[in-house]
Design a protein around this motif. Sequence first.
Motif, short mmCIF file in Angstrom:
data_model
loop_
_atom_site.label_atom_id
_atom_site.label_comp_id
_atom_site.label_asym_id
_atom_site.label_seq_id
_atom_site.Cartn_x
_atom_site.Cartn_y
_atom_site.Cartn_z
N PHE A 238 -55.24 20.65 86.07
CA PHE A 238 -53.94 20.15 86.49
C PHE A 238 -54.07 18.91 87.37
O PHE A 238 -53.09 18.25 87.67
N TRP A 239 -55.30 18.60 87.79
CA TRP A 239 -55.53 17.44 88.66
C TRP A 239 -57.00 17.07 88.55
O TRP A 239 -57.87 17.90 88.78
N PHE A 240 -57.26 15.79 88.23
CA PHE A 240 -58.64 15.39 87.99
C PHE A 240 -59.12 14.36 89.01
O PHE A 240 -60.23 13.88 88.92
N TRP A 241 -58.29 14.03 90.00
CA TRP A 241 -58.61 12.98 90.97
C TRP A 241 -58.88 11.66 90.26
O TRP A 241 -59.75 10.90 90.66
N ASP A 242 -58.14 11.43 89.19
CA ASP A 242 -58.19 10.16 88.47
C ASP A 242 -57.63 9.06 89.39
O ASP A 242 -56.76 9.31 90.22
N VAL A 360 -55.43 10.71 107.60
CA VAL A 360 -56.86 10.76 107.30
C VAL A 360 -57.09 11.19 105.86
O VAL A 360 -57.93 10.61 105.15
N SER A 361 -56.32 12.17 105.38
CA SER A 361 -56.49 12.62 104.00
C SER A 361 -56.16 11.49 103.02
O SER A 361 -56.83 11.33 102.00
N SER A 362 -55.15 10.69 103.36
CA SER A 362 -54.80 9.57 102.48
C SER A 362 -55.93 8.54 102.44
O SER A 362 -56.28 8.04 101.36
N PHE A 363 -56.52 8.25 103.58
CA PHE A 363 -57.61 7.27 103.59
C PHE A 363 -58.89 7.83 102.97
O PHE A 363 -59.70 7.06 102.44
N VAL A 364 -59.07 9.14 103.02
CA VAL A 364 -60.21 9.75 102.32
C VAL A 364 -60.05 9.55 100.82
O VAL A 364 -61.01 9.19 100.11
N VAL A 365 -58.83 9.78 100.32
CA VAL A 365 -58.56 9.56 98.89
C VAL A 365 -58.77 8.09 98.55
O VAL A 365 -59.37 7.75 97.51
N PHE A 366 -58.30 7.20 99.42
CA PHE A 366 -58.45 5.76 99.17
C PHE A 366 -59.93 5.39 99.10
O PHE A 366 -60.36 4.67 98.18
N TRP A 367 -60.71 5.86 100.03
CA TRP A 367 -62.13 5.50 100.06
C TRP A 367 -62.86 6.08 98.85
O TRP A 367 -63.68 5.39 98.23
N GLY A 368 -62.55 7.32 98.50
CA GLY A 368 -63.19 7.91 97.33
C GLY A 368 -62.80 7.21 96.04
O GLY A 368 -63.60 7.13 95.10
N THR A 369 -61.57 6.66 96.01
CA THR A 369 -61.11 5.98 94.80
C THR A 369 -61.78 4.62 94.61
O THR A 369 -62.16 4.25 93.50
N ILE A 370 -61.92 3.86 95.71
CA ILE A 370 -62.45 2.50 95.57
C ILE A 370 -63.96 2.42 95.75
O ILE A 370 -64.55 1.37 95.47
N PHE A 411 -63.71 15.19 96.45
CA PHE A 411 -62.32 15.29 96.90
C PHE A 411 -61.97 16.73 97.28
O PHE A 411 -61.28 16.97 98.28
N ASN A 412 -62.42 17.70 96.48
CA ASN A 412 -62.11 19.10 96.78
C ASN A 412 -62.70 19.51 98.12
O ASN A 412 -62.04 20.18 98.94
N PHE A 413 -63.94 19.10 98.37
CA PHE A 413 -64.59 19.45 99.64
C PHE A 413 -63.88 18.77 100.81
O PHE A 413 -63.58 19.42 101.83
N ALA A 414 -63.59 17.47 100.66
CA ALA A 414 -62.96 16.74 101.75
C ALA A 414 -61.57 17.30 102.06
O ALA A 414 -61.18 17.45 103.23
N PHE A 415 -60.81 17.61 101.00
CA PHE A 415 -59.46 18.11 101.23
C PHE A 415 -59.46 19.52 101.80
O PHE A 415 -58.55 19.88 102.55
N THR A 416 -60.45 20.30 101.47
CA THR A 416 -60.54 21.62 102.09
C THR A 416 -60.71 21.49 103.59
O THR A 416 -60.06 22.20 104.38
N LEU A 417 -61.58 20.57 104.01
CA LEU A 417 -61.82 20.37 105.45
C LEU A 417 -60.56 19.88 106.16
O LEU A 417 -60.37 20.17 107.35
N ILE A 418 -59.71 19.12 105.47
CA ILE A 418 -58.52 18.55 106.12
C ILE A 418 -57.33 19.50 106.03
O ILE A 418 -56.60 19.70 107.02
N PHE A 419 -57.12 20.12 104.87
CA PHE A 419 -55.90 20.90 104.68
C PHE A 419 -55.97 22.30 105.29
O PHE A 419 -54.92 22.89 105.55
N VAL A 420 -57.15 22.83 105.52
CA VAL A 420 -57.23 24.12 106.20
C VAL A 420 -56.67 24.01 107.61
O VAL A 420 -55.78 24.79 108.00
N PRO A 421 -57.13 23.06 108.46
CA PRO A 421 -56.51 22.95 109.79
C PRO A 421 -55.04 22.55 109.72
O PRO A 421 -54.24 22.98 110.56
N LEU A 422 -54.66 21.73 108.73
CA LEU A 422 -53.26 21.34 108.60
C LEU A 422 -52.39 22.57 108.34
O LEU A 422 -51.32 22.74 108.96
N ALA A 423 -52.84 23.44 107.44
CA ALA A 423 -52.08 24.66 107.13
C ALA A 423 -52.04 25.62 108.31
O ALA A 423 -51.05 26.33 108.51
#
Length: 678
Positions: A238-242, A360-370, A411-423
């Motif tokens: 459902f999501w490929f981090w394309d 931070v999560s947005s910039f993590v996605v940005f850095w991983g993308t570029i 991306f999965n690892f990075a988002f786990t580290l960010i979204f767990v404390p957010l939740a």
Amino acid sequence: MIIELGHFALILAALVGVVQMVVPIFGAHKGWRGWMALADPAATVQFLLVGFSFAALMYAFVVSDFSLRLVAANSHSDKPMLYKVSGVWGNHEGSILLWLLILVLFGACASWFGSNLPASLRARVLGVQAAVSIAFYGFILFTSNPFERLEYPPFNGQDLNPLLQDPGLAFHPPFLYLGYVGLSMSFSFAIAALLEGRVDAAWGRWVRPWTLAAWIFLTIGIALGSWWAYYELGWGGFWFWDPVENASFMPWLLAAALLHSAIVVEKRESLKAWTILLAILAFGFSLLGTFIVRSGVLTSVHAFANDPERGVFILMILGVFVGGGLLLFALRAKAMEAKGVFGLVSRETALVSNNVLLAVSSFVVFWGTIWPLVVEIASASPVWSGGMANPFYTFGLFDKPEQVSVGPPFFNFAFTLIFVPLAIILPVGAVLAWKRGSLSKAMKSMAPIAVLAIALGALAFAMQTGRSAMGPIGVVLGVWVVGGASMDIWLRTGRGALSDRLKRLTRLPRADWGKFTAHAGLGITVFAVAVLMAWEAEDIRVAQVGDRWGVGIHEIELAAVVEIDGPNYYGEGGEMNVYRNGRFVGQVFAEKRVYPVAQMPTTEAGIRNGVLRDVYVVLGDPQTGGGWAVRTYIKPFANWIWGGAILMALGGFISLSDRRLRVAAGAAKTTSNTVPAE
């Protein structure tokens, strides 16, 4: 003739846009009300002209006017009507015209529904919005003209990309653009506030509805794209981090941060500079997404165009508006003095934490993308253009051209580290008091929810065997967020008898119910994503007709493979019988299609949707030795992902319907509350 009129209307709209940009802003600077008032009719005229231009292009697609280059390249006379219409924006030129139409629509809405705004602020907002539209008028008229004629029209067209011939993709781009372009209003409000020197509680309330509307549409657009990828592409995800998926996700994260930051500006007149910065960056990332989709610098199945020259034009727009906005922000930063102070334990602090994690999560996605692009550029040659030595080679970082990819594991690892404390923070922060709260009091009220979440997580851990911890963690976080949202709205009813509290519950403002619905939707999505990734079952095999095999508690039987013949495609379809615990429960039909005009195959997964799980079957290619390649997945709680997204969007709509938010109550605050410009 209609086509030429549409082209002329677009040119005329650009001229009106120039007037709307120059006259109202100059009038606001001089205090001339007549000049400022010109912004309102100009915004309406722009919308009517661009709307006519868009309708003319749609007419050409509907009647299959192949004398138009764009129609010949992206349509076909045998194509179903839905895809003739969606073909208007299923290409680069048409999608830019749709972008422009939505851009001027938002400007017109600011004029129609902005009567509570001070005249000078409304004039500046509409002027900045017109400036953005002028940039896109130049882009479409000089590099991406959708009304270009062919000297020798073909008998028929080349057809739309078969991957886009799907209901999900027909509606996905309009919603996504409503989100992308909607953030231009937040940007215009931010720049107008910097020009005027007014960043106060009233401004925070004014900017919230526009940001909320953009976030709602982005949520719907992203969910539609994810749903399409799930059932159309046939890879089961459902999501490929394309890169293009990431391009829509980054502004969504920043828009969510902006929404929460604007609340602090409204309630406490704090975080003013941060909120302005978020508004500039959110729109900047929307423009960045447009660049990624159309420049060809990053490869994606979603890309509209592969034209670096057009990409440079968008990069120039990005540089002018974001660079100019950041420069103005730097010049005016001292004028945005925060008035409200708050303690370390407070709702403001929780919202700041929320903002930091989202940003931070947005910039993590940005850095991983570029990052792959950065590495490719850095390692391309020992000597850069102009004879300058490549410093990456000089210091021995690269000794040959490198090609890297950043995929889901990062991306999965990075988002786990960010979204767990957010939740974890989200439910507690919602029940903390403004200015100075009590953590012990908040945790005491949330204790029953914590106990329930941990208990259900422990139950999930005990029931699973040999699987990752992601499933139980997802259960804990999902229950914690949904339960926290429920406790938050219940605590708003105060104290007293149960009947009295239930009555007060029905009288709560819609914004409170919207917040509850959106946060509950987030919790459901977090839960569904985690358990699907942890508990998914997969089987890949070569199957003969009549074969039957087990996947978990299910059995799949390849009953037959039949020829299919669609309106503009042909192929084979596999009839799959589904059994659970030995009992027949239904049938799915998986297809492999070929679109002869485009000479392109597609895969249509056969999906048996369920509340607790999906049975997902993909028919592959016929094998040399006989049989067919078949992939089978059992996907637990898959539909809960999009159910949560629907709840998030619904929560936004409920909040937007709150009259206090729609009329921007607080607009009549006196100028004594404003921050003067220096």
